[in-house]
Enzyme design. Sequence first.
Site: not given
Length: 197
Positions: A48, A18, A40
């Site tokens: 995350w 990522y 998000e």
Amino acid sequence: MSLTYCDAAPGHAHHGPYHDSEYGFPSADDRVLFERLILEINQAGLSWLTILKKREAFRAAFDGFDIDRVAAYGEAERERLLADPGIIRNRLKVDAAIENARRIVALRETHGSFDGWLRAHHPLSKAEWIRLFKRTFRFTGGEITGEFLMSLGYLPGAHQPRCPVWSEVAALDPPGWPPFGRGLQDTTLIKRAYRRL
């Protein structure tokens, strides 16, 4: 001194890819933008890493982040999502995903696309972006909006100038970064300009 994402992510099974190929990279693809917004939103209150591990399940659950399909979801799809153990089963987040898809469909009428809407409002300060997102979308507070925009280059800060990925992202001329890609080749000058932000 705490580690930055640029220090911690490389080499990690989930954060590494990522960080190296998506974070901070601009995109005009509405599916990418919608996916990032949904991820998000779902990250709120969680790590995350949890979201990255569930990413493929989110993609499957939300029909590949097809905005029109998600916008058309009714009660049966909502209940399916709330029963799916592969995603975050939070009614507020599920409802926000569906409603935000509908709002993006509406934005197409005035701006052609989600990307067109973002570009039409750029540049804004972080505080102005947050106010705009709160007026336009559901479940988009300051942290969610800031991370969404930073992850797509609308706000600077995704990468440190010493990060190997920084120059790759800068070369793509992200909308919220200084004009690095417009003939500025000297990385020393680029890094100096970045520090002023």
